[in-house]
Write a protein that holds these residues in place. Structure first.
Motif, mmCIF file in Angstrom:
data_model
loop_
_atom_site.group_PDB
_atom_site.id
_atom_site.type_symbol
_atom_site.label_atom_id
_atom_site.label_comp_id
_atom_site.label_asym_id
_atom_site.label_seq_id
_atom_site.Cartn_x
_atom_site.Cartn_y
_atom_site.Cartn_z
ATOM 1 N N SER A 1 35.826 2.329 -68.610
ATOM 2 C CA SER A 1 35.307 1.671 -69.804
ATOM 3 C C SER A 1 35.017 2.691 -70.903
ATOM 4 O O SER A 1 34.557 3.803 -70.628
ATOM 5 C CB SER A 1 34.016 0.905 -69.462
ATOM 6 O OG SER A 1 33.442 0.374 -70.634
ATOM 7 N N LYS B 1 32.903 1.833 -73.319
ATOM 8 C CA LYS B 1 31.644 1.369 -73.882
ATOM 9 C C LYS B 1 30.615 2.507 -73.910
ATOM 10 O O LYS B 1 30.718 3.474 -73.159
ATOM 11 C CB LYS B 1 31.086 0.198 -73.070
ATOM 12 C CG LYS B 1 31.927 -1.079 -73.153
ATOM 13 C CD LYS B 1 31.280 -2.196 -72.351
ATOM 14 C CE LYS B 1 32.083 -3.487 -72.461
ATOM 15 N NZ LYS B 1 31.476 -4.581 -71.669
ATOM 16 N N SER B 2 29.611 2.341 -74.748
ATOM 17 C CA SER B 2 28.540 3.332 -74.833
ATOM 18 C C SER B 2 27.727 3.329 -73.542
ATOM 19 O O SER B 2 27.752 2.348 -72.782
ATOM 20 C CB SER B 2 27.617 3.021 -76.016
ATOM 21 O OG SER B 2 26.903 1.816 -75.783
ATOM 22 N N ARG C 1 24.599 3.004 -73.250
ATOM 23 C CA ARG C 1 23.633 1.906 -73.328
ATOM 24 C C ARG C 1 24.265 0.588 -72.896
ATOM 25 O O ARG C 1 23.659 -0.182 -72.133
ATOM 26 C CB ARG C 1 23.102 1.794 -74.755
ATOM 27 C CG ARG C 1 22.059 0.701 -74.944
ATOM 28 C CD ARG C 1 21.561 0.680 -76.377
ATOM 29 N NE ARG C 1 20.586 -0.370 -76.596
ATOM 30 C CZ ARG C 1 19.982 -0.593 -77.754
ATOM 31 N NH1 ARG C 1 20.269 0.165 -78.805
ATOM 32 N NH2 ARG C 1 19.104 -1.580 -77.881
ATOM 33 N N ASP C 2 25.481 0.322 -73.357
ATOM 34 C CA ASP C 2 26.168 -0.922 -72.984
ATOM 35 C C ASP C 2 26.560 -0.920 -71.513
ATOM 36 O O ASP C 2 26.511 -1.962 -70.848
ATOM 37 C CB ASP C 2 27.404 -1.120 -73.853
ATOM 38 C CG ASP C 2 27.057 -1.523 -75.283
ATOM 39 O OD1 ASP C 2 25.912 -1.976 -75.510
ATOM 40 O OD2 ASP C 2 27.919 -1.375 -76.169
ATOM 41 N N ARG C 3 26.962 0.241 -71.009
ATOM 42 C CA ARG C 3 27.321 0.326 -69.586
ATOM 43 C C ARG C 3 26.100 0.061 -68.705
ATOM 44 O O ARG C 3 26.179 -0.661 -67.711
ATOM 45 C CB ARG C 3 27.928 1.700 -69.260
ATOM 46 C CG ARG C 3 29.237 1.989 -69.977
ATOM 47 C CD ARG C 3 30.057 3.070 -69.306
ATOM 48 N NE ARG C 3 29.341 4.314 -69.113
ATOM 49 C CZ ARG C 3 29.229 5.282 -70.023
ATOM 50 N NH1 ARG C 3 29.777 5.112 -71.233
ATOM 51 N NH2 ARG C 3 28.591 6.410 -69.754
ATOM 52 N N LYS C 4 24.980 0.645 -69.104
ATOM 53 C CA LYS C 4 23.753 0.436 -68.335
ATOM 54 C C LYS C 4 23.313 -1.026 -68.382
ATOM 55 O O LYS C 4 22.841 -1.586 -67.385
ATOM 56 C CB LYS C 4 22.649 1.344 -68.872
ATOM 57 C CG LYS C 4 21.411 1.382 -67.982
ATOM 58 C CD LYS C 4 20.479 2.521 -68.349
ATOM 59 C CE LYS C 4 19.294 2.558 -67.401
ATOM 60 N NZ LYS C 4 18.401 3.707 -67.654
ATOM 61 N N LYS C 5 23.486 -1.658 -69.536
ATOM 62 C CA LYS C 5 23.157 -3.076 -69.666
ATOM 63 C C LYS C 5 24.030 -3.921 -68.748
ATOM 64 O O LYS C 5 23.541 -4.850 -68.092
ATOM 65 C CB LYS C 5 23.339 -3.519 -71.119
ATOM 66 C CG LYS C 5 23.003 -4.987 -71.365
ATOM 67 C CD LYS C 5 23.243 -5.361 -72.827
ATOM 68 C CE LYS C 5 22.940 -6.843 -73.061
ATOM 69 N NZ LYS C 5 23.207 -7.231 -74.481
ATOM 70 N N ARG C 6 25.322 -3.591 -68.685
ATOM 71 C CA ARG C 6 26.232 -4.325 -67.814
ATOM 72 C C ARG C 6 25.866 -4.136 -66.341
ATOM 73 O O ARG C 6 25.910 -5.090 -65.561
ATOM 74 C CB ARG C 6 27.680 -3.856 -68.066
ATOM 75 C CG ARG C 6 28.713 -4.469 -67.135
ATOM 76 C CD ARG C 6 28.740 -5.982 -67.222
ATOM 77 N NE ARG C 6 29.698 -6.549 -66.286
ATOM 78 C CZ ARG C 6 29.709 -7.828 -65.906
ATOM 79 N NH1 ARG C 6 28.809 -8.680 -66.392
ATOM 80 N NH2 ARG C 6 30.616 -8.262 -65.064
ATOM 81 N N GLU D 1 23.060 -6.387 -65.556
ATOM 82 C CA GLU D 1 23.511 -7.786 -65.494
ATOM 83 C C GLU D 1 24.065 -8.118 -64.113
ATOM 84 O O GLU D 1 23.727 -9.156 -63.537
ATOM 85 C CB GLU D 1 24.587 -8.033 -66.554
ATOM 86 C CG GLU D 1 24.064 -8.119 -67.975
ATOM 87 C CD GLU D 1 25.197 -8.220 -68.994
ATOM 88 O OE1 GLU D 1 26.381 -8.172 -68.584
ATOM 89 O OE2 GLU D 1 24.905 -8.344 -70.194
#
Length: 271
Positions: free
Chosen positions: A107, A109-110, A112-117, A120
């Motif tokens: 990925s 993605k940043s 922050r976005d990876r950690k959010k995913r 999830e």
């Protein structure tokens, strides 16, 4: 959908897969069952490209995976999630790091976005407060759920699961089965499960392929199994008196179920 056409595979003079054709349907839990040595593990490895078939085709949405070179296979491989039998977690990584590993690899993605995913999918598999724990600090069932979270973190179209209930107690096995089935239905994934677990067969088997000595011996649903007269299948599934009693009980339950009778066409000839 994944379609197998006339798959053959041999090791030396020993033929393992003998002209196997089948379809794995999207949004359904597709099971491959059979005794040890029946060819089911080799079949799954051929489907994901870990082994090359001698002849035949593996089609992903009508695209011939077996005819592709490595570069052409890459998009399909990136759409595949895999849950290995032993979960195959990295012991030196935390739960969060294990789940993030595919995102770090594939990925853009940043962080922050990876950690959010990651959070999830950990929430989706009902793992709370486990992010910073290491595999040695969690139970076998939790390891399986971490493995599932890692397998789905890239939103795969295809999910391959090898013996998901191996080493688990019956109650935890039910939780894992339900989780896989729910994820399959919710995200319309084409899920393929290699299993020996008869509870998985009876509760989760939307579509079942029974392998016997390298051949596809039988194909159908867990409802079809109850009324099948295939002797090899019955000897495998209902080998004990306990499971034979369960079969008869399930028959009676299904006969009492008006919706099932309507689905079956309302005719005893289909039973």
């Amino acid at each position: 959908m994944i379609e197998l056409k006339n798959i053959r595979k041999s090791f030396g003079e020993k033929e393992i897969l003998k002209d196997v054709s089948a379809k794995m349907e999207a949004g359904k839990t597709n099971l491959i069952i059979g005794a040890s040595g029946s060819g089911k593990t080799v079949l799954m490895k051929c489907m994901v490209g870990l082994m090359q078939v001698d002849s035949g085709q593996v089609l992903y949405n009508n695209e011939d995976f077996t005819a592709m070179d490595d570069k052409e296979k890459k998009p399909i491989r990136q759409a595949i999630g895999m849950l290995f039998q032993g979960s195959a977690l990295f012991d030196s990584m935390t739960v969060e790091q294990n789940v993030m590993f595919p995102l770090d690899m594939f990925s853009d993605k940043s962080y922050r976005d990876r950690k959010k995913r990651v959070q999830e999918v950990l929430d989706r598999v009902q793992l709370k407060d486990a992010n910073k724990k290491y595999p040695a600090e969690i139970s076998g069932g939790m390891k399986k759920r971490v493995g599932i979270a890692r397998a789905i973190v890239l939103n795969p179209k295809y999910l391959f699961v090898d013996e998901p209930n191996s080493g688990l107690d019956p109650q935890t096995s039910l939780v894992i089965d339900k989780l896989i089935k729910d994820l399959t239905q919710d995200y319309k994934i084409t899920t393929v499960v290699n299993t020996h677990d008869m509870n998985t067969v009876m509760e989760s088997g939307d579509h079942i392929i029974y392998m016997h000595e390298g051949k596809k011996q039988w194909e159908g649903s867990n409802e079809d199994i109850i009324f099948s007269d295939d002797q090899l299948l019955n000897d495998f599934i209902f080998a004990s008196e306990f499971f034979q009693d369960i079969k008869e009980m399930r028959k009676m339950e299904m006969f009492r179920d008006k919706q099932w009778r309507k689905k079956a066409g309302g005719s005893s000839s289909n039973s």
